[in-house]
Design a protein around this motif. Sequence first.
Motif, short mmCIF file in Angstrom:
data_model
loop_
_atom_site.label_atom_id
_atom_site.label_comp_id
_atom_site.label_asym_id
_atom_site.label_seq_id
_atom_site.Cartn_x
_atom_site.Cartn_y
_atom_site.Cartn_z
N LEU A 93 29.01 -22.03 -120.77
CA LEU A 93 29.27 -20.60 -120.55
C LEU A 93 28.53 -19.75 -121.58
O LEU A 93 27.94 -18.71 -121.24
CB LEU A 93 30.77 -20.32 -120.61
N ASP A 153 25.81 -16.95 -120.85
CA ASP A 153 26.01 -15.57 -121.30
C ASP A 153 24.83 -15.07 -122.13
O ASP A 153 24.45 -13.90 -122.04
CB ASP A 153 27.30 -15.46 -122.11
N ARG A 210 28.13 -17.52 -113.48
CA ARG A 210 29.13 -17.33 -114.53
C ARG A 210 30.54 -17.35 -113.94
O ARG A 210 31.47 -17.92 -114.54
CB ARG A 210 28.89 -16.01 -115.26
N SER A 212 31.50 -20.80 -113.58
CA SER A 212 31.67 -21.49 -114.86
C SER A 212 33.04 -21.20 -115.48
O SER A 212 33.67 -22.08 -116.06
CB SER A 212 30.56 -21.09 -115.83
N VAL A 213 33.48 -19.94 -115.41
CA VAL A 213 34.74 -19.58 -116.08
C VAL A 213 35.95 -20.18 -115.37
O VAL A 213 37.03 -20.26 -115.96
CB VAL A 213 34.89 -18.04 -116.16
#
Length: 260
Positions: free
Chosen positions: A14, A18, A167, A170-171
Motif C-alpha cells: 500500500l 501511495d 488502492r 489493497s486497503v
Amino acid sequence: MTDIHPQIPALRTLQRQDRRLTSLERKLGGIPARISGLDSDLQKLEQMLAAEREKLNETRNFQTRQENQLHEEEDQIRNSKAKLGAIKTARELNAQQRELETTRRMVATRTGEISKLQEAFTKTEQQIAKMEAHLSELRTAAEAEKGRLAEEQKQLDESIGKARKLRVKSVQGIDKEILANYERIRKRLGGLAFVPAHGERCTACKMMIPHILYMRLLKGKEILGCESCGRLLYWSGHFPEDHEKFEPKVPEDMPRPPDF
C-alpha cells in the motif's frame, strides 16, 4: 522473505502504491503551471515586441518632424539668398549673411541628426524582425509543448484512475485500525508512513531504534512505531529489495582481506 505478519507485506504494498499515486498526482498538478509558464514567456516577448514597435513609431514621427523642419530651413536659405540681391546697405548685407550662415549650420546639424535617426530606425527594424521570428518560433514550440502536455495529462489521468482502483483493492486486506493509523501518519508526515528499519535506524528520520524494539522488528510478528518520528516500521531484511537498497555498497576496487 521469512514467515512474517501478513499485514506487513500488505501495508508495504500500500505504501509503495501511495508513493506512486502521489508522484502521479504531483506531476498532473504541475502541468497547469508548465502551461502557464509557456504563456507567460510568450506574453513577455509580445510585450517586448510591442515596446520596440512603439519605439520605432516614435522614432519615425520624430524623424518626420525633423525632416519637415529641415525643409523649412532649406526654404529659408533659398529665400535669404534671393534677398541678397536686393540689399542696398552693408549693414543689412552683414545681417542677412549672418542669418544665412546660422541657418546653414542648423541645416548641417539637423541633417546629421536625421542620418543618426535613420540608422537607429534601421537597427530597430532589424531588431523587430528578429523578435518577430523568435516569437513565431516560440509560439510554434509552445503549441507543440501544449499538445505534448495535453497527451501527458491524459495518460496521467488514466494512470491515476488505475492506481486509485488498485488502492481500493489493497486497503481491503488491511486491518481497519492499522489502516486508520497509517492514514493519520501519512497525512501528517507528507505521505510516508510505513518505512523499513535498517542497521538499527529508521530509514526515514535516520534516528537510532532501541535495540529491544529492533529485535522485535526482526521477528516480523508485529508492526511497531518509530519513537522519534512516529512512522510505522518493518525490518528491511524481510524484503531483499529493501535490504540491498540500504546496505552500504562495497567498492569493487577495495582490496580483499588476506586469507590465512
